[in-house]
Scaffold this active site. Structure first.
Site, short mmCIF file in Angstrom:
data_model
loop_
_atom_site.label_atom_id
_atom_site.label_comp_id
_atom_site.label_asym_id
_atom_site.label_seq_id
_atom_site.Cartn_x
_atom_site.Cartn_y
_atom_site.Cartn_z
N GLY A 1 2.39 17.67 -3.75
CA GLY A 1 1.96 17.77 -3.08
C GLY A 1 2.13 15.40 -2.72
O GLY A 1 0.91 15.31 -1.80
N LEU A 2 2.90 15.32 -2.99
CA LEU A 2 3.54 13.38 -3.13
C LEU A 2 4.42 13.14 -2.14
O LEU A 2 4.43 12.26 -1.31
CB LEU A 2 3.27 12.91 -4.55
N ARG B 1 -2.82 18.39 -16.41
CA ARG B 1 -3.48 19.13 -16.75
C ARG B 1 -2.20 20.40 -17.26
O ARG B 1 -1.93 20.53 -18.47
CB ARG B 1 -4.81 19.42 -16.72
N LEU C 1 12.24 22.67 4.41
CA LEU C 1 13.03 23.40 3.49
C LEU C 1 11.66 24.35 3.01
O LEU C 1 12.29 26.03 2.50
CB LEU C 1 13.83 23.10 2.45
N HIS D 1 -5.66 16.69 -12.77
CA HIS D 1 -6.05 17.85 -12.98
C HIS D 1 -3.75 18.57 -13.09
O HIS D 1 -3.62 19.29 -13.82
CB HIS D 1 -6.05 18.10 -11.43
N ASP E 1 10.75 23.15 11.33
CA ASP E 1 11.36 24.41 10.47
C ASP E 1 10.23 25.34 11.17
O ASP E 1 9.33 25.06 12.18
CB ASP E 1 10.85 24.15 9.48
#
Length: 380
Positions: free
Chosen positions: A345-346, A178, A289, A175, A315
């Site tokens: 998201g890694l 793509r 951040l 995804h 934060d």
């Protein structure tokens, strides 16, 4: 019945049979080989004719009493004949044989049943069915075979999670790749249709190529960490490392008016791979951040506590739901659907594996004043 059942059965039954026959033969032999005995020594009457001794009394005759000159009474020796020989006790032997046969069957069944269950479960797991569980089928057993069944259930459950994770990772990678590929194709088509905008289209293609390169780089890093390849460890100066990360974060947050404050002093060195540890902590700081609203501040603190180094990055952003505190360290998880920094998201997934590789821990919690706080615990 399996081969193991018959092995158990024959071994147990033969052992019982040998013991039974041996004990029975011993008692039969003792019973038929008992020596003849006599009560008292033979009496020699002083007046008896030595050439014609009296015949010995027969079994069952009354004892013969003689009175010698001195008046004492003597009893003639009583001899008992040898008891009649008896044959082997066939009936008890057959009864014992049947009892040993039934007990051997019961014991063999008791030991072989869980092994058959394990065999069926392993066959199911080898065929891809990881939902098979055998712990409940062990009943009330509390032995090593029951422990083996529970270990199998734990193994298949863990393998199921790993397989599901790999499937989800493959889906997420497909995804994520793509979208930039689609934008690349669109930019190439636009360049062909509008040659006068070639420079703008080329800049767009370059940006999408950089995004793909960053995604592939993060995927390779995550794959190496999952395979246990964490690089060569060195003594890392944590004071210098944190100061460099915070300086870069301040430069990045200046455009959005987000400040970064560092509160550390006299931090000890940590044994780890410098590049991976730098990337892990930088991912956490950049994540804070990116989720901070304009005008807020990211707090980075650290102190030594015994043989541990404790870091905290907090934060003032919206935070995450309590049920998502563990999920944020999974690959491709992005709270709210996306991050403000446009990441994949890694970052936190890589950070979690780098910290775990040096026997450290990383946890997330909700701050009292709102926002998210990530605590990192490292050995020194």
């Amino acid at each position: 019945m399996g081969r193991l059942f018959w092995k158990f059965f024959l071994f147990i039954w033969l052992a019982q049979l040998v013991a039974m026959v041996g004990v029975g033969t011993y008692f039969w032999y003792e019973r038929n080989q008992a020596p003849r005995f006599a009560e008292g020594p033979p009496f020699d009457h002083p007046e008896a004719d030595q050439e014609h001794p009296p015949p010995p009394p027969r079994f069952g005759d009354a004892p013969q009493l003689d009175r010698p000159e001195n008046g004492e009474m003597y009893q003639a020796p009583l001899h008992r004949s040898h008891p009649r020989d008896r044959g082997l006790p066939i009936a008890p032997l057959l009864s014992g044989l049947m009892v040993s046969l039934l007990s051997a069957l019961a014991l063999a069944w008791y030991f072989a049943k869980p092994i058959r269950q394990l065999r069926r479960a392993f066959n199911a797991a080898s065929g891809g069915d990881l939902r098979m569980r055998i712990g409940d089928g062990m009943g009330g057993r509390r032995d090593e075979l029951a422990d083996l069944g529970r270990d199998f259930d734990h193994m298949t459950e863990r393998l199921g999670h790993l397989v599901d994770g790999q499937k989800q990772l493959l889906h997420d990678v497909s995804h994520e790749m793509r979208s930039p590929l689609a934008r690349l194709q669109a930019a190439i088509g636009l360049a062909r249709q509008q040659p006068e905008h070639f420079d703008e289209t080329l800049a767009r293609i370059e940006r999408e190529g950089e995004r793909l390169d960053a995604l592939v780089d993060e995927l390779l890093t995550l794959s190496r960490l999952q395979a246990g390849v964490a690089g060569e460890p060195e003594d890392v100066d944590m004071q210098e490392l944190l100061e460099g990360i915070v300086e870069d974060a301040r430069f990045e947050g200046a455009a959005r008016q987000v400040g970064v404050e560092l509160s550390v002093a006299g931090l000890p060195a940590v044994r780890a791979n410098p590049a991976l540890l730098h990337r892990a902590i930088e991912n956490v700081v950049r994540n804070a951040l990116h989720h901070s609203p304009p005008g807020s501040t990211v707090q980075v603190t650290g102190h030594a506590e015994g043989t541990r180094l404790r870091l905290s990055i907090g934060d003032q952003g919206p935070g995450v739901p309590a049920e998502a505190l563990e999920k944020i360290f999974q690959p491709f998880y992005r709270g709210g659907g996306k991050t403000s920094g446009g990441g994949y998201g890694l970052g936190l997934a890589i950070a979690e594996r780098v910290i775990a590789a040096v026997d450290g821990q990383i946890r997330a919690k909700i701050a009292d004043a709102g926002g998210l706080v990530v605590d990192i615990d490292l050995p020194v």
